[in-house]
Design a protein around this motif. Structure first.
Motif, PDB file in Angstrom:
ATOM      1  N   UNK A   1      -3.478  61.835  21.726  1.00  0.00           N
ATOM      2  CA  UNK A   1      -4.512  62.217  20.466  1.00  0.00           C
ATOM      3  C   UNK A   1      -3.491  64.099  20.280  1.00  0.00           C
ATOM      4  N   UNK A   2      -3.183  63.038  19.110  1.00  0.00           N
ATOM      5  CA  UNK A   2      -2.498  64.431  17.759  1.00  0.00           C
ATOM      6  C   UNK A   2      -2.956  65.713  17.593  1.00  0.00           C
ATOM      7  N   UNK A   3      -3.752  65.246  17.449  1.00  0.00           N
ATOM      8  CA  UNK A   3      -4.907  66.719  17.798  1.00  0.00           C
ATOM      9  C   UNK A   3      -4.782  67.619  18.999  1.00  0.00           C
ATOM     10  N   UNK A   4      -3.936  67.271  19.758  1.00  0.00           N
ATOM     11  CA  UNK A   4      -4.144  68.142  20.994  1.00  0.00           C
ATOM     12  C   UNK A   4      -2.806  68.818  21.297  1.00  0.00           C
ATOM     13  N   UNK A   5      -2.240  68.032  19.571  1.00  0.00           N
ATOM     14  CA  UNK A   5      -0.251  68.918  20.153  1.00  0.00           C
ATOM     15  C   UNK A   5       0.152  70.248  19.627  1.00  0.00           C
ATOM     16  N   UNK A   6      -1.124  70.338  19.039  1.00  0.00           N
ATOM     17  CA  UNK A   6      -0.690  71.943  17.499  1.00  0.00           C
ATOM     18  C   UNK A   6      -1.323  72.926  19.126  1.00  0.00           C
ATOM     19  N   UNK A   7      -0.466  73.839  18.590  1.00  0.00           N
ATOM     20  CA  UNK A   7      -0.442  75.258  19.823  1.00  0.00           C
ATOM     21  C   UNK A   7       1.498  75.049  20.560  1.00  0.00           C
ATOM     22  N   UNK A   8       1.283  73.190  20.966  1.00  0.00           N
ATOM     23  CA  UNK A   8       2.596  73.471  21.856  1.00  0.00           C
ATOM     24  C   UNK A   8       3.882  72.930  21.188  1.00  0.00           C
ATOM     25  N   UNK A   9       5.078  73.463  22.133  1.00  0.00           N
ATOM     26  CA  UNK A   9       6.302  74.003  22.033  1.00  0.00           C
ATOM     27  C   UNK A   9       7.351  73.234  21.960  1.00  0.00           C
ATOM     28  N   UNK A  10       7.841  71.784  21.784  1.00  0.00           N
ATOM     29  CA  UNK A  10       9.070  71.143  21.835  1.00  0.00           C
ATOM     30  C   UNK A  10       9.902  71.717  20.748  1.00  0.00           C
ATOM     31  N   UNK A  11      10.967  71.071  21.827  1.00  0.00           N
ATOM     32  CA  UNK A  11      12.744  70.728  21.663  1.00  0.00           C
ATOM     33  C   UNK A  11      13.333  69.964  20.792  1.00  0.00           C
ATOM     34  N   UNK A  12      13.728  70.566  19.603  1.00  0.00           N
ATOM     35  CA  UNK A  12      14.519  69.161  18.257  1.00  0.00           C
ATOM     36  C   UNK A  12      15.980  69.315  18.503  1.00  0.00           C
TER      37      UNK A  12
ATOM     38  N   UNK B   1      20.399  67.081  18.665  1.00  0.00           N
ATOM     39  CA  UNK B   1      20.245  65.756  17.952  1.00  0.00           C
ATOM     40  C   UNK B   1      21.307  64.930  19.118  1.00  0.00           C
ATOM     41  N   UNK B   2      20.718  63.579  18.314  1.00  0.00           N
ATOM     42  CA  UNK B   2      21.259  62.578  18.880  1.00  0.00           C
ATOM     43  C   UNK B   2      21.848  61.151  18.572  1.00  0.00           C
ATOM     44  N   UNK B   3      22.836  61.005  18.783  1.00  0.00           N
ATOM     45  CA  UNK B   3      23.408  59.525  18.269  1.00  0.00           C
ATOM     46  C   UNK B   3      22.904  58.515  18.295  1.00  0.00           C
ATOM     47  N   UNK B   4      22.958  57.811  17.728  1.00  0.00           N
ATOM     48  CA  UNK B   4      21.680  56.981  17.908  1.00  0.00           C
ATOM     49  C   UNK B   4      22.906  55.684  17.566  1.00  0.00           C
ATOM     50  N   UNK B   5      22.226  53.901  17.605  1.00  0.00           N
ATOM     51  CA  UNK B   5      22.295  53.052  16.516  1.00  0.00           C
ATOM     52  C   UNK B   5      21.549  53.445  15.312  1.00  0.00           C
ATOM     53  N   UNK B   6      22.274  52.649  14.245  1.00  0.00           N
ATOM     54  CA  UNK B   6      21.169  52.810  12.992  1.00  0.00           C
ATOM     55  C   UNK B   6      21.742  51.231  12.409  1.00  0.00           C
ATOM     56  N   UNK B   7      20.952  50.332  11.899  1.00  0.00           N
ATOM     57  CA  UNK B   7      22.169  49.126  10.795  1.00  0.00           C
ATOM     58  C   UNK B   7      23.895  49.109  10.848  1.00  0.00           C
ATOM     59  N   UNK B   8      23.670  49.031  12.842  1.00  0.00           N
ATOM     60  CA  UNK B   8      24.483  48.433  12.704  1.00  0.00           C
ATOM     61  C   UNK B   8      25.942  49.496  13.223  1.00  0.00           C
ATOM     62  N   UNK B   9      25.826  50.538  12.920  1.00  0.00           N
ATOM     63  CA  UNK B   9      26.172  51.830  12.993  1.00  0.00           C
ATOM     64  C   UNK B   9      25.872  52.611  14.144  1.00  0.00           C
ATOM     65  N   UNK B  10      26.839  53.292  14.420  1.00  0.00           N
ATOM     66  CA  UNK B  10      26.124  55.057  14.895  1.00  0.00           C
ATOM     67  C   UNK B  10      26.242  56.506  14.480  1.00  0.00           C
ATOM     68  N   UNK B  11      25.054  56.887  14.411  1.00  0.00           N
ATOM     69  CA  UNK B  11      24.698  58.064  12.917  1.00  0.00           C
ATOM     70  C   UNK B  11      23.330  58.718  13.769  1.00  0.00           C
ATOM     71  N   UNK B  12      23.536  60.241  13.640  1.00  0.00           N
ATOM     72  CA  UNK B  12      22.937  61.280  14.052  1.00  0.00           C
ATOM     73  C   UNK B  12      21.699  61.352  13.610  1.00  0.00           C
ATOM     74  N   UNK B  13      20.660  61.356  15.032  1.00  0.00           N
ATOM     75  CA  UNK B  13      19.250  61.048  14.715  1.00  0.00           C
ATOM     76  C   UNK B  13      18.438  62.896  15.232  1.00  0.00           C
ATOM     77  N   UNK B  14      17.648  63.334  14.583  1.00  0.00           N
ATOM     78  CA  UNK B  14      16.773  63.897  15.369  1.00  0.00           C
ATOM     79  C   UNK B  14      16.155  63.677  16.737  1.00  0.00           C
ATOM     80  N   UNK B  15      15.653  64.308  17.516  1.00  0.00           N
ATOM     81  CA  UNK B  15      15.314  63.639  19.040  1.00  0.00           C
ATOM     82  C   UNK B  15      14.294  64.359  19.195  1.00  0.00           C
ATOM     83  N   UNK B  16      13.182  64.982  19.872  1.00  0.00           N
ATOM     84  CA  UNK B  16      12.664  65.661  20.463  1.00  0.00           C
ATOM     85  C   UNK B  16      12.249  65.486  21.527  1.00  0.00           C
ATOM     86  N   UNK B  17      12.156  66.374  22.459  1.00  0.00           N
ATOM     87  CA  UNK B  17      11.801  67.206  23.785  1.00  0.00           C
ATOM     88  C   UNK B  17      11.020  67.921  24.675  1.00  0.00           C
ATOM     89  N   UNK B  18      10.322  68.178  26.038  1.00  0.00           N
ATOM     90  CA  UNK B  18      10.094  69.635  25.919  1.00  0.00           C
ATOM     91  C   UNK B  18      10.946  70.599  26.139  1.00  0.00           C
TER      92      UNK B  18
END
Length: 101
Positions: free
Chosen positions: A68-79, A81-98
């Motif tokens: 339930x995304x309504x309960x996410x407000x006020x929670x802290x996360x860390x953003x 960068x992680x390399x990810x495969x996208x359309x046959x190539x490796x690109x940097x993408x934003x990932x989330x974690x606690x």
């Protein structure tokens, strides 16, 4: 001049996190139209740019914070960068974690 600065966006990009991981406090999750699709966008108390949530990040947050995304407000996360495969190539993408305790 950074040529990519000539193309501003209302959403965070991996290049915006070039200084390393960033702690962020969730403000809200909204559904926004991006092209022909509706996508969830995560906004934070710090800053004005949101993060478009892909399936991977949505699943990570749902497993960590609940479905339930309504309960996410006020929670802290860390953003980060992680390399990810996208359309046959490796690109940097934003990932989330606690943040580490």
């Amino acid at each position: 001049m950074d040529i990519l600065a000539a193309y501003p966006s209302k959403y965070l990009k991996a290049a915006d996190l070039s200084g390393g991981p960033r702690l962020a406090t969730i403000k809200s999750v909204t559904i926004e139209k991006l092209g022909d699709e509706q996508k969830p966008v995560l906004y934070f108390l710090e800053g004005t740019k949101g993060v478009v949530l892909n399936k991977t990040n949505s699943t990570i947050l749902a497993n960590s914070l609940g479905r339930d995304t309504d309960t996410w407000a006020g929670k802290q996360i860390e953003l980060h960068v992680e390399p990810t495969q996208f359309q046959g190539r490796v690109v940097d993408s934003i990932r989330v974690r606690l943040p580490a305790a």
